[in-house]
Design an enzyme around this catalytic site. Sequence first.
Site, mmCIF file in Angstrom:
data_model
loop_
_atom_site.group_PDB
_atom_site.id
_atom_site.type_symbol
_atom_site.label_atom_id
_atom_site.label_comp_id
_atom_site.label_asym_id
_atom_site.label_seq_id
_atom_site.Cartn_x
_atom_site.Cartn_y
_atom_site.Cartn_z
ATOM 1 N N PRO A 2 48.978 48.956 25.738
ATOM 2 C CA PRO A 2 47.906 49.831 26.282
ATOM 3 C C PRO A 2 47.106 49.474 27.357
ATOM 4 C CG PRO A 2 48.299 49.942 23.755
ATOM 5 C CD PRO A 2 48.726 48.451 24.515
ATOM 6 N N GLU A 3 46.860 50.036 28.414
ATOM 7 C CA GLU A 3 45.673 49.757 29.585
ATOM 8 C C GLU A 3 44.587 50.197 28.880
ATOM 9 O OE1 GLU A 3 46.815 49.841 33.520
ATOM 10 O OE2 GLU A 3 49.043 49.991 32.998
ATOM 11 N N LYS A 52 40.771 46.056 26.925
ATOM 12 C CA LYS A 52 42.033 46.332 26.153
ATOM 13 C C LYS A 52 41.572 46.148 24.402
ATOM 14 C CE LYS A 52 45.276 45.565 29.544
ATOM 15 N NZ LYS A 52 46.528 44.983 30.019
ATOM 16 N N ASN A 163 49.658 46.768 34.070
ATOM 17 C CA ASN A 163 50.483 46.804 35.377
ATOM 18 C C ASN A 163 50.530 47.957 36.090
ATOM 19 O OD1 ASN A 163 52.365 45.306 36.882
ATOM 20 N ND2 ASN A 163 54.225 45.690 35.268
ATOM 21 N N ARG A 259 55.644 39.377 34.683
ATOM 22 C CA ARG A 259 55.426 40.957 34.826
ATOM 23 C C ARG A 259 55.827 41.577 35.884
ATOM 24 N NH1 ARG A 259 51.597 43.024 31.415
ATOM 25 N NH2 ARG A 259 52.690 44.968 31.609
#
Length: 271
Positions: A2-3, A52, A163, A259
């Site tokens: 989760p961002e 986060k 991301n 990523r």
Amino acid sequence: MPEGHVIHRLARTLEDRFLGQTLMVSSPQGRFAREAALLDGHQLACAEAAGKQLFLHFDLEDPRHIVFIHLGLIGKFHVKPWTEPVGAVRLRIATEDWAADLHGPQWCRLITEEEQDAALAKLGEDPLRADADPERLWPRVHRSRRSIAAVLMEQGYFAGVGNIYRAETLFRLGISPERPCSELSHEEFLAIWEDLVGLMAEGVRAGRIDTVRPEHTPEAMHRPPRVDDHGGEVYVYRRAGQPCWVCGEPIRTRVLNGRNLFWCPRCQHCP
């Protein structure tokens, strides 16, 4: 993972449901049972998000009264009307009407205020926190020879950015992900920061990530809405090979530091 907007939204939800109430705290799974027993029967004083990470403060006099949670890749913290716990619930916070069940976090620890201060000291500036200051961050970013795409994912610089926000903000500003941070102007850096602040605040409000401007929505472009597990209307994230909504060029992707990076080679060309 989760961002940051997800964690800030979760903190608000926990406060809305549990703040100032005497709580039933337990660990149905058993892995947090000793700590939960110390918190049982006490009140939630505040829920604080930083990047986060989530910090739940309880009204104990004992120094260890803060639950430190990082959801990691698979963690979930569901707030819902009270039901019996299902599955491996690490931590349950409940009243007679509501329950919050924590599943599969990267960690869930009981810590002191000093340990929280140490954890916060490792983070960079969080665009969603009122105490964030981009000017504290600018000299560190400007000294770096790494690409802006790499630095945006470093929690020690931009806390809470993941991301999706990395890819979308760079596209929206027409900045190549390959640009070295040392070549960014102060104005470009502030534009990145301000765009993140706006996008992430909207993510907290809406509970999803939408980054396209009004002229590029499905309604405006007469196109089907995006269908993706992550939801939300975006420009480049997970759209590799599809045409750019602005110029029509196929979106590209490559792996950067483990990523997937997404960008438009025409809209985000290097100067």
